[in-house]
Design a protein around this motif. Structure first.
Motif, PDB file in Angstrom:
ATOM      1  N   MET A 137       0.814  -1.212   0.000  1.00 40.74           N
ATOM      2  CA  MET A 137       0.000   0.000   0.000  1.00 40.74           C
ATOM      3  C   MET A 137       0.853   1.271   0.000  1.00 40.74           C
ATOM      4  N   ASN A 138       2.184   1.099  -0.143  1.00 40.65           N
ATOM      5  CA  ASN A 138       3.092   2.247  -0.203  1.00 40.65           C
ATOM      6  C   ASN A 138       2.964   3.148   1.031  1.00 40.65           C
ATOM      7  N   GLY A 139       2.703   2.535   2.191  1.00 43.10           N
ATOM      8  CA  GLY A 139       2.610   3.307   3.412  1.00 43.10           C
ATOM      9  C   GLY A 139       1.309   4.060   3.581  1.00 43.10           C
ATOM     10  N   ILE A 140       0.389   3.910   2.658  1.00 44.54           N
ATOM     11  CA  ILE A 140      -0.893   4.613   2.721  1.00 44.54           C
ATOM     12  C   ILE A 140      -1.938   3.691   3.349  1.00 44.54           C
ATOM     13  N   THR A 141      -2.571   4.146   4.396  1.00 50.31           N
ATOM     14  CA  THR A 141      -3.601   3.346   5.059  1.00 50.31           C
ATOM     15  C   THR A 141      -4.871   3.353   4.224  1.00 50.31           C
ATOM     16  N   PRO A 142      -5.358   2.180   3.818  1.00 51.24           N
ATOM     17  CA  PRO A 142      -6.596   2.153   3.017  1.00 51.24           C
ATOM     18  C   PRO A 142      -7.753   2.732   3.812  1.00 51.24           C
ATOM     19  N   PRO A 143      -8.622   3.473   3.169  1.00 49.30           N
ATOM     20  CA  PRO A 143      -9.732   4.099   3.885  1.00 49.30           C
ATOM     21  C   PRO A 143     -10.826   3.118   4.274  1.00 49.30           C
ATOM     22  N   HIS A 144     -11.698   3.587   5.161  1.00 50.77           N
ATOM     23  CA  HIS A 144     -12.898   2.853   5.561  1.00 50.77           C
ATOM     24  C   HIS A 144     -14.063   3.433   4.767  1.00 50.77           C
ATOM     25  N   TRP A 145     -14.646   2.612   3.904  1.00 49.42           N
ATOM     26  CA  TRP A 145     -15.729   3.065   3.034  1.00 49.42           C
ATOM     27  C   TRP A 145     -17.079   2.715   3.630  1.00 49.42           C
ATOM     28  N   HIS A 146     -18.032   3.603   3.442  1.00 51.56           N
ATOM     29  CA  HIS A 146     -19.423   3.328   3.789  1.00 51.56           C
ATOM     30  C   HIS A 146     -20.194   3.183   2.484  1.00 51.56           C
ATOM     31  N   LEU A 147     -20.837   2.045   2.336  1.00 51.31           N
ATOM     32  CA  LEU A 147     -21.488   1.667   1.084  1.00 51.31           C
ATOM     33  C   LEU A 147     -22.983   1.937   1.139  1.00 51.31           C
ATOM     34  N   LEU A 148     -23.464   2.780   0.217  1.00 52.79           N
ATOM     35  CA  LEU A 148     -24.896   3.028   0.049  1.00 52.79           C
ATOM     36  C   LEU A 148     -25.360   2.211  -1.152  1.00 52.79           C
ATOM     37  N   GLY A 149     -26.038   1.120  -0.888  1.00 52.69           N
ATOM     38  CA  GLY A 149     -26.501   0.271  -1.973  1.00 52.69           C
ATOM     39  C   GLY A 149     -25.707  -1.019  -2.071  1.00 52.69           C
ATOM     40  N   ALA A 150     -26.079  -2.022  -1.263  1.00 60.42           N
ATOM     41  CA  ALA A 150     -25.384  -3.310  -1.283  1.00 60.42           C
ATOM     42  C   ALA A 150     -26.120  -4.293  -2.185  1.00 60.42           C
ATOM     43  N   GLY A 151     -26.415  -3.822  -3.410  1.00 60.93           N
ATOM     44  CA  GLY A 151     -26.997  -4.694  -4.420  1.00 60.93           C
ATOM     45  C   GLY A 151     -25.894  -5.407  -5.184  1.00 60.93           C
ATOM     46  N   HIS A 152     -26.181  -5.763  -6.433  1.00 58.32           N
ATOM     47  CA  HIS A 152     -25.204  -6.535  -7.204  1.00 58.32           C
ATOM     48  C   HIS A 152     -23.898  -5.767  -7.408  1.00 58.32           C
ATOM     49  N   ILE A 153     -23.982  -4.566  -7.958  1.00 58.53           N
ATOM     50  CA  ILE A 153     -22.762  -3.811  -8.253  1.00 58.53           C
ATOM     51  C   ILE A 153     -22.093  -3.323  -6.979  1.00 58.53           C
ATOM     52  N   GLY A 154     -22.874  -2.899  -5.998  1.00 63.80           N
ATOM     53  CA  GLY A 154     -22.295  -2.434  -4.746  1.00 63.80           C
ATOM     54  C   GLY A 154     -21.532  -3.535  -4.032  1.00 63.80           C
ATOM     55  N   THR A 155     -22.103  -4.731  -3.994  1.00 60.06           N
ATOM     56  CA  THR A 155     -21.430  -5.854  -3.339  1.00 60.06           C
ATOM     57  C   THR A 155     -20.199  -6.278  -4.113  1.00 60.06           C
ATOM     58  N   TRP A 156     -20.295  -6.270  -5.429  1.00 57.05           N
ATOM     59  CA  TRP A 156     -19.125  -6.573  -6.277  1.00 57.05           C
ATOM     60  C   TRP A 156     -17.994  -5.592  -6.000  1.00 57.05           C
ATOM     61  N   ALA A 157     -18.301  -4.304  -5.898  1.00 54.71           N
ATOM     62  CA  ALA A 157     -17.275  -3.303  -5.597  1.00 54.71           C
ATOM     63  C   ALA A 157     -16.711  -3.521  -4.198  1.00 54.71           C
ATOM     64  N   ALA A 158     -17.573  -3.849  -3.246  1.00 55.58           N
ATOM     65  CA  ALA A 158     -17.115  -4.102  -1.882  1.00 55.58           C
ATOM     66  C   ALA A 158     -16.123  -5.253  -1.852  1.00 55.58           C
ATOM     67  N   GLY A 159     -16.377  -6.280  -2.654  1.00 56.67           N
ATOM     68  CA  GLY A 159     -15.452  -7.407  -2.706  1.00 56.67           C
ATOM     69  C   GLY A 159     -14.065  -6.986  -3.142  1.00 56.67           C
ATOM     70  N   HIS A 160     -13.980  -6.119  -4.148  1.00 55.27           N
ATOM     71  CA  HIS A 160     -12.676  -5.641  -4.611  1.00 55.27           C
ATOM     72  C   HIS A 160     -12.013  -4.748  -3.565  1.00 55.27           C
ATOM     73  N   LEU A 161     -12.792  -3.888  -2.922  1.00 57.25           N
ATOM     74  CA  LEU A 161     -12.235  -3.018  -1.887  1.00 57.25           C
ATOM     75  C   LEU A 161     -11.671  -3.844  -0.733  1.00 57.25           C
ATOM     76  N   LEU A 162     -12.409  -4.855  -0.296  1.00 55.80           N
ATOM     77  CA  LEU A 162     -11.951  -5.706   0.796  1.00 55.80           C
ATOM     78  C   LEU A 162     -10.684  -6.459   0.422  1.00 55.80           C
ATOM     79  N   SER A 163     -10.613  -6.921  -0.818  1.00 55.22           N
ATOM     80  CA  SER A 163      -9.427  -7.675  -1.236  1.00 55.22           C
ATOM     81  C   SER A 163      -8.176  -6.807  -1.224  1.00 55.22           C
ATOM     82  N   ALA A 164      -8.351  -5.490  -1.324  1.00 61.38           N
ATOM     83  CA  ALA A 164      -7.227  -4.555  -1.294  1.00 61.38           C
ATOM     84  C   ALA A 164      -6.938  -4.042   0.110  1.00 61.38           C
ATOM     85  N   GLY A 165      -7.632  -4.588   1.096  1.00 67.97           N
ATOM     86  CA  GLY A 165      -7.373  -4.187   2.473  1.00 67.97           C
ATOM     87  C   GLY A 165      -8.179  -3.013   2.963  1.00 67.97           C
TER      88      GLY A 165
END
Length: 299
Positions: A1-29
């Protein structure tokens, strides 16, 4: 992460695309919490790769009322466009919040963010379908994020874990390409209850699609003289690649849900009014969708 702390995201809309995006965000820490009106503390979801069958199980915490009483610094807006205002009303955005808009259409957050907020527009060609907590990734293609602000420091690390993710400072034309495709494919398939490929095989639908694409090109060239036009070719390519698929608007109409017509064709019509330009094909199809959707929802 080059010393950068990944942010904490709040997700509005945990439907298909929102959950798909959340999966990628989680995989990146990155951390992800869901903003939702529910008593359940956890949203359980399954992401399934349609090609390989691989399954990823997600446990997304639901933000507590106490957490939502404080200003949120990083937000992903991925709800259906008719519910944008309701979703935003559930939380308080920080004056300098970073907001990723991952929605169909254009302009859904105009006038709804703090003056100092950083808006990152996102455009994806990914396709996700399914029901409830089961999200099947049909295509995990390219995704672009961008806008007038500089690329944030956390983006490089995220792109290593999000297939096909790219940053562009010139995202408007990509937005418009997807907008025109949605403005043609979605209402036509919804009104006629046909899969996307019918726009290529049924002559009346193909002619209607050509008229809608031509009108959109005329408007967008008026707004931006650098617009290259030729949107019909792109629409046809998408219809061909997704020939057997059901568009999101067709699915929404079939289950009596609110459609996204106002953020798609409606945006084009509002821009046309500003320019003093008539878009009769878009005006007619938008009104037809409103009427048919209203009848279905009243049953």
């Amino acid at each position: 992460m080059n010393g950068i702390t990944p942010p904490h995201w709040h997700l509005l809309g945990a439907g298909h695309i929102g959950t798909w995006a959340a999966g990628h965000l989680l995989s990146a820490g990155h951390r992800v919490s869901v903003v939702r009106a529910t008593d359940a503390p956890i949203v359980n979801a399954r992401l399934i790769d349609a090609d390989s069958g691989d399954e990823t199980r997600l446990r997304l915490p639901v933000a507590s009322p106490a957490a939502l009483s404080a200003p949120l610094s990083h937000v992903v807006v991925a709800c259906k466009t008719p519910f944008t205002e309701t979703a935003l009303a559930r939380c308080l955005l920080a004056a300098d919040a970073t907001v990723i808009r991952l929605q169909n259409g254009v302009g859904t957050l105009d006038g709804r963010l703090p003056a100092g907020a950083c808006l990152i527009e996102a455009v994806t060609t990914a396709a996700v379908k399914g029901q409830r907590d089961r999200h099947e990734i049909v295509a995990d293609n390219e995704t672009w994020m961008g806008g007038p602000a500089a690329r944030p420091g956390w983006f490089a690390g995220l792109s290593e874990h999000w297939p096909g993710l790219q940053w562009t400072a010139h995202i408007r034309h990509r937005q418009w390409r997807k907008l025109v495709a949605n403005a043609v494919i979605n209402p036509l398939t919804a009104l006629h209850d046909v899969p996307n490929g019918a726009l290529l095989t049924e002559t009346p639908l193909a002619e209607h699609a050509a008229a809608l694409a031509a009108e959109a090109d005329r408007l967008l060239a008026r707004i931006d003289p650098t617009w290259p036009g030729d949107s019909l070719a792109g629409v046809q390519a998408i219809a061909r690649a997704t020939a057997d698929n059901t568009s999101s608007m067709r699915a929404d109409m079939a289950r009596g849900a609110a459609t996204e017509i106002e953020a798609i064709n409606g945006w084009l019509l509002r821009q046309a009014d500003t320019c003093g330009l008539a878009l009769p094909a878009h005006a007619a199809i938008a009104e037809a969708v409103r009427r048919q959707s209203g009848r279905i929802r009243q049953r």
